[in-house]
Design a protein around this motif. Structure first.
Motif, PDB file in Angstrom:
ATOM      1  N   GLU A 153       5.207  46.453 -13.597  1.00 15.10           N
ATOM      2  CA  GLU A 153       6.379  46.460 -14.471  1.00 15.10           C
ATOM      3  C   GLU A 153       6.595  45.113 -15.151  1.00 15.10           C
ATOM      4  N   ASN A 154       5.968  44.061 -14.618  1.00 12.97           N
ATOM      5  CA  ASN A 154       6.173  42.716 -15.172  1.00 12.97           C
ATOM      6  C   ASN A 154       5.217  42.380 -16.304  1.00 12.97           C
ATOM      7  N   VAL A 155       4.215  43.220 -16.533  1.00 12.71           N
ATOM      8  CA  VAL A 155       3.216  42.933 -17.557  1.00 12.71           C
ATOM      9  C   VAL A 155       2.999  44.152 -18.435  1.00 12.71           C
ATOM     10  N   VAL A 156       2.424  43.915 -19.599  1.00 14.21           N
ATOM     11  CA  VAL A 156       2.090  45.010 -20.495  1.00 14.21           C
ATOM     12  C   VAL A 156       0.777  44.681 -21.194  1.00 14.21           C
ATOM     13  N   LYS A 157      -0.067  45.683 -21.350  1.00 18.94           N
ATOM     14  CA  LYS A 157      -1.333  45.519 -22.070  1.00 18.94           C
ATOM     15  C   LYS A 157      -1.131  45.990 -23.508  1.00 18.94           C
ATOM     16  N   VAL A 158      -1.491  45.136 -24.463  1.00 17.02           N
ATOM     17  CA  VAL A 158      -1.222  45.436 -25.866  1.00 17.02           C
ATOM     18  C   VAL A 158      -2.497  45.299 -26.691  1.00 17.02           C
ATOM     19  N   GLN A 159      -2.481  45.914 -27.851  1.00 20.34           N
ATOM     20  CA  GLN A 159      -3.549  45.773 -28.837  1.00 20.34           C
ATOM     21  C   GLN A 159      -3.027  44.906 -29.979  1.00 20.34           C
TER      22      GLN A 159
ATOM     23  N   PRO B 213       5.804  27.451 -18.390  1.00 13.85           N
ATOM     24  CA  PRO B 213       5.770  28.858 -17.999  1.00 13.85           C
ATOM     25  C   PRO B 213       5.249  29.733 -19.131  1.00 13.85           C
ATOM     26  N   PHE B 214       4.727  30.902 -18.752  1.00 15.87           N
ATOM     27  CA  PHE B 214       4.387  31.889 -19.768  1.00 15.87           C
ATOM     28  C   PHE B 214       5.665  32.315 -20.485  1.00 15.87           C
ATOM     29  N   ASN B 215       5.570  32.517 -21.777  1.00 15.32           N
ATOM     30  CA  ASN B 215       6.707  33.050 -22.530  1.00 15.32           C
ATOM     31  C   ASN B 215       6.712  34.564 -22.452  1.00 15.32           C
ATOM     32  N   LEU B 216       7.904  35.133 -22.374  1.00 10.08           N
ATOM     33  CA  LEU B 216       8.013  36.586 -22.362  1.00 10.08           C
ATOM     34  C   LEU B 216       7.509  37.156 -23.679  1.00 10.08           C
ATOM     35  N   ASN B 217       6.849  38.294 -23.571  1.00  7.38           N
ATOM     36  CA  ASN B 217       6.346  39.034 -24.729  1.00  7.38           C
ATOM     37  C   ASN B 217       5.295  38.258 -25.526  1.00  7.38           C
ATOM     38  N   GLU B 218       4.627  37.321 -24.830  1.00 12.35           N
ATOM     39  CA  GLU B 218       3.495  36.624 -25.423  1.00 12.35           C
ATOM     40  C   GLU B 218       2.306  36.726 -24.484  1.00 12.35           C
ATOM     41  N   THR B 219       1.103  36.646 -25.047  1.00 15.53           N
ATOM     42  CA  THR B 219      -0.112  36.774 -24.250  1.00 15.53           C
ATOM     43  C   THR B 219      -0.253  35.599 -23.299  1.00 15.53           C
TER      44      THR B 219
ATOM     45  N   PHE C 107      -5.152  42.512 -14.568  1.00 19.26           N
ATOM     46  CA  PHE C 107      -3.958  42.321 -13.739  1.00 19.26           C
ATOM     47  C   PHE C 107      -4.222  42.754 -12.298  1.00 19.26           C
ATOM     48  N   ALA C 108      -4.983  43.817 -12.114  1.00 23.87           N
ATOM     49  CA  ALA C 108      -5.336  44.237 -10.755  1.00 23.87           C
ATOM     50  C   ALA C 108      -6.173  43.174 -10.058  1.00 23.87           C
TER      51      ALA C 108
END
Length: 334
Positions: free
Chosen positions: A22-28, A65-71, A315-316
């Motif tokens: 839920e904390n990550v998303v894979k995008v194109q 830190p990583f920014n939200l909604n950025e790779t 992520f896995a």
């Protein structure tokens, strides 16, 4: 030149405790035409590392830190497939910090050319010849100031850094090297493959008692990848003048409950404890590289890689590494 699509992993929300899907998303992401001075790289291998968990948190640390909604970023190696910079022509093997994606595109200055060494997988520039190797060497030589005849204790000894620490300590003159790991299989590998004199499974409990059996005369150096109960046990086992190189706090990375014991020994035994991150020591890379390449060439260093295939499994691979599923360096092969 052409546009192309890059598969990338972004941080969707900041985790509380252990990160989940839920904390990550894979995008194109559609990449634009190359600008002047840009290069496009098809990644071959990505590194997943414990420090990345800290970058998922908000707040001050040694790295942003990583920014939200950025790779998310991280170490990777790959091959230049399109170039608008003469210094990095197509076909050049490069290393960079634009991980967590299969195709990376940026100004040429963000990439470093690597040699094509026959018989050497490019993945080794993420492990033995890269961050894990130099971290182990730096912790021992610059932080713990290892001496000939030392007894060295290593926690997280079967990980990418830990497997290097044990071998390098031996090559630098340690008289005895002991380690901890989280499975009986890993414990067996430490003594049969990685040159450890003794090792124990910390999940069996009584870390202090097991350390006492493994190092009955005490320890001189503790290379800490774990913190918590391991650090408490080491503080109780030190000889006078012992040195701690704190590389990581894996056991506490999802928790703020430190609970360190035996801290009075820091005073009574004259101990030195120093944490470090590699940002302050990369100027030593040529010295490390010369030493490691020599040891590799002489067959004095062995290594393992735990490889997950495909950007979809990045992520896995990360969560598996965080839970100790890897032996040696955890890497994603694209």
């Amino acid at each position: 030149m052409s546009t192309t699509t890059s598969t990338q992993w972004q941080l969707a929300s900041r985790p509380t405790g252990e990160p989940t899907n839920e904390n990550v998303v894979k995008v194109q992401v559609e990449l634009p035409e190359l600008a002047d001075g840009d290069v496009r790289v098809r990644n071959s291998f990505l590194s997943v590392d414990p420090y990345m968990r800290g970058r998922m948190n908000e707040g001050r640390s040694y790295i942003a830190p990583f920014n939200l909604n950025e790779t998310m970023g991280g170490a990777a190696v790959g091959e230049v497939i399109e170039s608008n910079d003469a210094s990095l022509p197509v076909g050049t093997l490069v290393q960079h910090q634009l991980g967590w994606r299969d195709i990376a595109q940026a100004p040429a200055g963000q990439f470093t050319a690597l040699p094509n060494v026959p018989g050497i997988s490019p993945s080794l520039f993420l492990s033995v010849l890269g961050i894990t190797g130099i971290t182990a060497w730096t912790g021992l030589t610059q932080i713990a100031h290892i001496k000939e005849g030392d007894t060295v204790f290593v926690s997280g000894a079967a990980g990418g850094v830990g497997t290097m620490v044990g071998q390098i300590a031996r090559l630098l003159g340690a008289a005895r090297v002991v380690g901890s790991a989280g499975t009986d299989e890993k414990v067996a590998l430490l003594t049969s493959k990685y040159g450890y004199d003794a090792a124990f499974n910390y999940k069996n409990g009584d870390i202090a008692g097991q350390l006492d059996v493994a190092a009955p005369d005490g320890i001189d150096v503790y290379f800490d990848n774990v913190g918590g109960d391991h650090l408490s046990a080491a503080l109780g086992a030190f000889k006078d003048g012992g040195r701690v190189a704190v590389c990581g706090v894996m056991s506490m990375i999802n928790s703020k409950d430190e609970g360190i014991k035996n801290s009075a020994n820091i005073v009574t035994r004259g101990l030195t404890i120093k944490g470090f991150t590699m940002g302050s020591y990369f100027h030593l890379a040529p010295e490390f590289g010369a030493a490691m390449q020599g040891w590799l060439g002489e067959g004095k260093i062995v290594f393992d890689e735990t490889i997950a295939d495909g950007i979809d499994n990045a992520f896995a691979a990360f969560t598996g590494m965080m839970n100790g599923a890897n032996i040696g360096k955890a890497i994603v092969r694209i």
